[in-house]
Write a protein that holds these residues in place. Structure first.
Motif, PDB file in Angstrom:
ATOM      1  N   ALA A 181       0.765  -1.255  -0.108  1.00 45.07           N
ATOM      2  CA  ALA A 181       0.010   0.100   0.022  1.00 45.07           C
ATOM      3  C   ALA A 181       0.783   1.415   0.001  1.00 45.07           C
ATOM      4  CB  ALA A 181      -0.948  -0.029   1.227  1.00 45.07           C
ATOM      5  N   ILE A 182       1.999   1.199   0.627  1.00 46.35           N
ATOM      6  CA  ILE A 182       2.845   2.540   0.961  1.00 46.35           C
ATOM      7  C   ILE A 182       3.962   2.681   0.014  1.00 46.35           C
ATOM      8  CG2 ILE A 182       4.033   3.941   2.450  1.00 46.35           C
ATOM      9  CD1 ILE A 182       0.886   3.293   2.967  1.00 46.35           C
ATOM     10  N   SER A 183       4.835   1.470  -0.264  1.00 41.38           N
ATOM     11  CA  SER A 183       5.849   1.544  -1.122  1.00 41.38           C
ATOM     12  C   SER A 183       5.713   1.602  -2.352  1.00 41.38           C
ATOM     13  CB  SER A 183       6.643   0.315  -1.037  1.00 41.38           C
ATOM     14  OG  SER A 183       7.024   0.133   0.321  1.00 41.38           O
ATOM     15  N   PRO A 184       4.683   1.259  -3.218  1.00 38.17           N
ATOM     16  CA  PRO A 184       4.548   1.716  -4.718  1.00 38.17           C
ATOM     17  C   PRO A 184       4.317   3.228  -5.131  1.00 38.17           C
ATOM     18  CG  PRO A 184       3.419  -0.279  -4.052  1.00 38.17           C
ATOM     19  CD  PRO A 184       3.697   0.361  -2.880  1.00 38.17           C
ATOM     20  N   PRO A 185       3.550   3.920  -4.446  1.00 40.08           N
ATOM     21  CA  PRO A 185       3.340   5.389  -4.649  1.00 40.08           C
ATOM     22  C   PRO A 185       4.623   6.182  -4.129  1.00 40.08           C
ATOM     23  CG  PRO A 185       1.975   4.612  -3.036  1.00 40.08           C
ATOM     24  CD  PRO A 185       2.537   3.487  -3.495  1.00 40.08           C
ATOM     25  N   PHE A 186       5.292   5.541  -3.027  1.00 39.07           N
ATOM     26  CA  PHE A 186       6.728   6.195  -2.461  1.00 39.07           C
ATOM     27  C   PHE A 186       7.771   5.975  -3.545  1.00 39.07           C
ATOM     28  CE2 PHE A 186      10.785   5.551  -0.381  1.00 39.07           C
ATOM     29  CZ  PHE A 186      10.665   6.965   0.173  1.00 39.07           C
ATOM     30  N   TYR A 187       8.113   4.965  -4.124  1.00 40.81           N
ATOM     31  CA  TYR A 187       9.257   4.932  -5.029  1.00 40.81           C
ATOM     32  C   TYR A 187       8.685   5.503  -6.592  1.00 40.81           C
ATOM     33  CZ  TYR A 187      11.249   1.652  -2.034  1.00 40.81           C
ATOM     34  OH  TYR A 187      12.030   1.025  -0.838  1.00 40.81           O
ATOM     35  N   ARG A 188       7.528   5.585  -6.855  1.00 44.54           N
ATOM     36  CA  ARG A 188       7.206   6.216  -8.071  1.00 44.54           C
ATOM     37  C   ARG A 188       7.576   7.485  -7.766  1.00 44.54           C
ATOM     38  NH1 ARG A 188       2.619   2.575  -8.377  1.00 44.54           N
ATOM     39  NH2 ARG A 188       1.428   4.349  -7.266  1.00 44.54           N
ATOM     40  N   ALA A 189       7.162   8.126  -6.692  1.00 42.22           N
ATOM     41  CA  ALA A 189       7.345   9.725  -6.355  1.00 42.22           C
ATOM     42  C   ALA A 189       8.933   9.654  -6.138  1.00 42.22           C
ATOM     43  CB  ALA A 189       6.594   9.999  -5.123  1.00 42.22           C
ATOM     44  N   MET A 190       9.806   8.777  -5.755  1.00 41.83           N
ATOM     45  CA  MET A 190      11.105   9.100  -5.217  1.00 41.83           C
ATOM     46  C   MET A 190      11.844   9.025  -6.586  1.00 41.83           C
ATOM     47  SD  MET A 190      14.258   7.694  -4.202  1.00 41.83           S
ATOM     48  CE  MET A 190      14.022   6.007  -4.246  1.00 41.83           C
ATOM     49  N   GLN A 191      11.477   8.339  -7.547  1.00 39.91           N
ATOM     50  CA  GLN A 191      12.087   8.263  -9.138  1.00 39.91           C
ATOM     51  C   GLN A 191      11.554   9.559  -9.749  1.00 39.91           C
ATOM     52  OE1 GLN A 191      10.878   4.219  -9.930  1.00 39.91           O
ATOM     53  NE2 GLN A 191      12.342   3.414  -8.462  1.00 39.91           N
ATOM     54  N   GLY A 192      10.711  10.531  -9.237  1.00 39.20           N
ATOM     55  CA  GLY A 192      10.295  11.613 -10.128  1.00 39.20           C
ATOM     56  C   GLY A 192       9.200  11.094 -11.263  1.00 39.20           C
ATOM     57  N   LEU A 193       8.668   9.837 -11.233  1.00 37.62           N
ATOM     58  CA  LEU A 193       7.482   9.414 -12.349  1.00 37.62           C
ATOM     59  C   LEU A 193       6.153  10.186 -11.754  1.00 37.62           C
ATOM     60  CD1 LEU A 193       8.684   5.657 -12.316  1.00 37.62           C
ATOM     61  CD2 LEU A 193       9.440   7.640 -13.941  1.00 37.62           C
ATOM     62  N   GLU A 194       6.104  10.423 -10.338  1.00 37.37           N
ATOM     63  CA  GLU A 194       4.848  11.112 -10.078  1.00 37.37           C
ATOM     64  C   GLU A 194       5.212  12.064  -8.831  1.00 37.37           C
ATOM     65  OE1 GLU A 194       2.420   8.093  -8.393  1.00 37.37           O
ATOM     66  OE2 GLU A 194       1.931   7.143 -10.396  1.00 37.37           O
ATOM     67  N   PRO A 195       4.405  13.332  -8.824  1.00 36.34           N
ATOM     68  CA  PRO A 195       4.841  14.300  -8.117  1.00 36.34           C
ATOM     69  C   PRO A 195       4.525  13.790  -6.454  1.00 36.34           C
ATOM     70  CG  PRO A 195       2.408  14.302  -8.652  1.00 36.34           C
ATOM     71  CD  PRO A 195       3.067  13.399  -9.586  1.00 36.34           C
ATOM     72  N   ALA A 196       5.137  14.564  -5.775  1.00 40.15           N
ATOM     73  CA  ALA A 196       5.177  14.654  -4.156  1.00 40.15           C
ATOM     74  C   ALA A 196       3.648  14.923  -3.835  1.00 40.15           C
ATOM     75  CB  ALA A 196       6.107  15.345  -3.537  1.00 40.15           C
ATOM     76  N   GLY A 197       3.347  14.418  -2.397  1.00 41.80           N
ATOM     77  CA  GLY A 197       2.228  14.783  -1.986  1.00 41.80           C
ATOM     78  C   GLY A 197       1.054  13.658  -2.094  1.00 41.80           C
ATOM     79  N   VAL A 198      -0.047  14.077  -1.564  1.00 42.51           N
ATOM     80  CA  VAL A 198      -1.407  12.904  -1.644  1.00 42.51           C
ATOM     81  C   VAL A 198      -2.591  13.694  -2.095  1.00 42.51           C
ATOM     82  CG1 VAL A 198      -2.708  11.519  -0.341  1.00 42.51           C
ATOM     83  CG2 VAL A 198      -0.295  11.654   0.282  1.00 42.51           C
ATOM     84  N   ASP A 199      -3.193  13.054  -2.945  1.00 40.82           N
ATOM     85  CA  ASP A 199      -4.530  13.628  -3.792  1.00 40.82           C
ATOM     86  C   ASP A 199      -5.543  12.752  -3.536  1.00 40.82           C
ATOM     87  OD1 ASP A 199      -3.887  11.742  -5.658  1.00 40.82           O
ATOM     88  OD2 ASP A 199      -3.104  13.198  -6.996  1.00 40.82           O
ATOM     89  N   GLU A 200      -6.690  12.803  -3.818  1.00 44.35           N
ATOM     90  CA  GLU A 200      -7.795  12.006  -3.887  1.00 44.35           C
ATOM     91  C   GLU A 200      -7.601  10.672  -4.624  1.00 44.35           C
ATOM     92  OE1 GLU A 200     -10.299  12.009  -1.829  1.00 44.35           O
ATOM     93  OE2 GLU A 200      -9.244  13.617  -1.177  1.00 44.35           O
ATOM     94  N   ALA A 201      -6.949  10.872  -5.729  1.00 39.90           N
ATOM     95  CA  ALA A 201      -6.464   9.574  -6.592  1.00 39.90           C
ATOM     96  C   ALA A 201      -5.471   8.526  -5.650  1.00 39.90           C
ATOM     97  CB  ALA A 201      -5.844   9.909  -7.597  1.00 39.90           C
ATOM     98  N   ARG A 202      -4.444   9.076  -5.071  1.00 41.81           N
ATOM     99  CA  ARG A 202      -3.518   8.261  -4.213  1.00 41.81           C
ATOM    100  C   ARG A 202      -4.421   7.923  -2.933  1.00 41.81           C
ATOM    101  NH1 ARG A 202       1.922  11.557  -4.906  1.00 41.81           N
ATOM    102  NH2 ARG A 202       2.648   9.960  -6.288  1.00 41.81           N
ATOM    103  N   ARG A 203      -5.563   8.551  -2.386  1.00 37.51           N
ATOM    104  CA  ARG A 203      -6.340   8.137  -1.296  1.00 37.51           C
ATOM    105  C   ARG A 203      -7.208   6.728  -1.800  1.00 37.51           C
ATOM    106  NH1 ARG A 203      -5.938  11.283   3.055  1.00 37.51           N
ATOM    107  NH2 ARG A 203      -5.028  13.413   2.981  1.00 37.51           N
ATOM    108  N   ALA A 204      -7.527   7.044  -3.043  1.00 41.59           N
ATOM    109  CA  ALA A 204      -8.362   5.705  -3.627  1.00 41.59           C
ATOM    110  C   ALA A 204      -7.554   4.806  -3.667  1.00 41.59           C
ATOM    111  CB  ALA A 204      -8.982   6.343  -4.984  1.00 41.59           C
ATOM    112  N   GLN A 205      -6.372   4.731  -4.437  1.00 43.76           N
ATOM    113  CA  GLN A 205      -5.558   3.840  -4.589  1.00 43.76           C
ATOM    114  C   GLN A 205      -5.269   3.030  -3.022  1.00 43.76           C
ATOM    115  OE1 GLN A 205      -2.101   5.408  -6.466  1.00 43.76           O
ATOM    116  NE2 GLN A 205      -3.120   5.774  -8.421  1.00 43.76           N
ATOM    117  N   LEU A 206      -5.124   3.786  -2.256  1.00 40.11           N
ATOM    118  CA  LEU A 206      -4.974   3.042  -0.893  1.00 40.11           C
ATOM    119  C   LEU A 206      -5.848   2.442  -0.377  1.00 40.11           C
ATOM    120  CD1 LEU A 206      -3.233   2.827   1.897  1.00 40.11           C
ATOM    121  CD2 LEU A 206      -4.497   5.088   2.602  1.00 40.11           C
ATOM    122  N   HIS A 207      -7.299   2.906  -0.352  1.00 43.43           N
ATOM    123  CA  HIS A 207      -8.362   2.048  -0.269  1.00 43.43           C
ATOM    124  C   HIS A 207      -8.531   0.748  -0.825  1.00 43.43           C
ATOM    125  CE1 HIS A 207     -10.503   6.060   1.276  1.00 43.43           C
ATOM    126  NE2 HIS A 207      -9.525   5.830   1.931  1.00 43.43           N
TER     127      HIS A 207
END
Length: 229
Positions: A181-207
């Motif tokens: 739940a946590i590592s995939p968006p973290f690594y995408r953001a860390m590699q610059g593939l996605e922006p930092a921060g949390v939006d509604e789409a990321r909250r939906a992915q978490l759910h």
């Protein structure tokens, strides 16, 4: 009779400088850590010198070494500062409520907000980039950030699954949850593939990740959920 004279107004001698107050000392340490954070993230660990830190903070080396033994300790303080600020300590957390699924969503959302903060991503990038030359940096980041986050999750499994897992199983489940739940968006953001921060789409992915994770855990281990209070 002797006449007592007073110095003219405005000409009183300046008070002697003494030790800084506790608040002033804390603020100075915070300034050093803030300057060091900017330098480490911008230039990397190896290219950031103590001289650059003291220049940026507007202090002397003596002042820095009164607080930190060396540059490595400054980096430790940088990591600890951002972990406490963005991930929090278990004691500082607002206790999650509801079902285990709801609690995982609450804790997971807090962890996403913390791990996807730009400063945290920057410090992690520094540790990764310098991991071959300075492996202790990566260990410091992992122990301070990852393990602290895992501890927040494993307590939920100890209290929310029937039969409750033992400590080793709870740690494994928490690590798997982080990987799911946590590592995939973290690594995408860390590699610059996605922006930092949390939006509604990321909250939906978490759910969605929480639902899939619980389905897999309960099905594979034959466990059920504790009834919500």
């Amino acid at each position: 009779m002797h006449t007592v004279t007073h110095p003219p107004a405005g000409n009183s001698p300046a008070p002697k400088a003494g030790r800084p107050s506790v608040d002033e000392a804390a603020q100075l340490t915070q300034r050093i850590v803030a300057v060091a954070t900017q330098l480490f993230v911008a230039n990397g660990y190896a290219a950031t010198s103590v001289d650059a830190i003291v220049r940026g903070a507007g202090i002397s080396k003596k002042t820095l070494y009164a607080r930190f033994a060396d540059k490595a300790q400054v980096f430790d303080a940088v990591v600890e500062s951002h972990v406490l600020r963005h991930l929090g300590t278990p004691q500082d957390d607002v206790p999650p409520t509801g079902t285990l699924q709801e609690q995982l969503n609450q804790v997971g959302a807090r962890l996403l907000v913390g791990t996807l903060h730009a400063d945290v991503l920057g410090i992690y990038r520094v540790a990764v980039a310098e991991s071959l030359q300075f492996p202790q940096l990566m260990r410091k980041v992992f122990d301070a950030a990852v393990l602290r986050a895992v501890e927040q999750v494993e307590r939920l499994f100890l209290a929310g699954l029937v039969p409750p897992p033992d400590a080793r199983q709870a740690r494994q489940l928490a690590m798997h949850f982080m990987n799911c739940a946590i590592s995939p968006p973290f690594y995408r953001a860390m590699q610059g593939l996605e922006p930092a921060g949390v939006d509604e789409a990321r909250r939906a992915q978490l759910h969605t990740a929480v639902v899939y994770f619980l389905h897999g855990v309960l099905g594979a281990q034959g466990r059920s959920l504790q009834a919500a209070d």
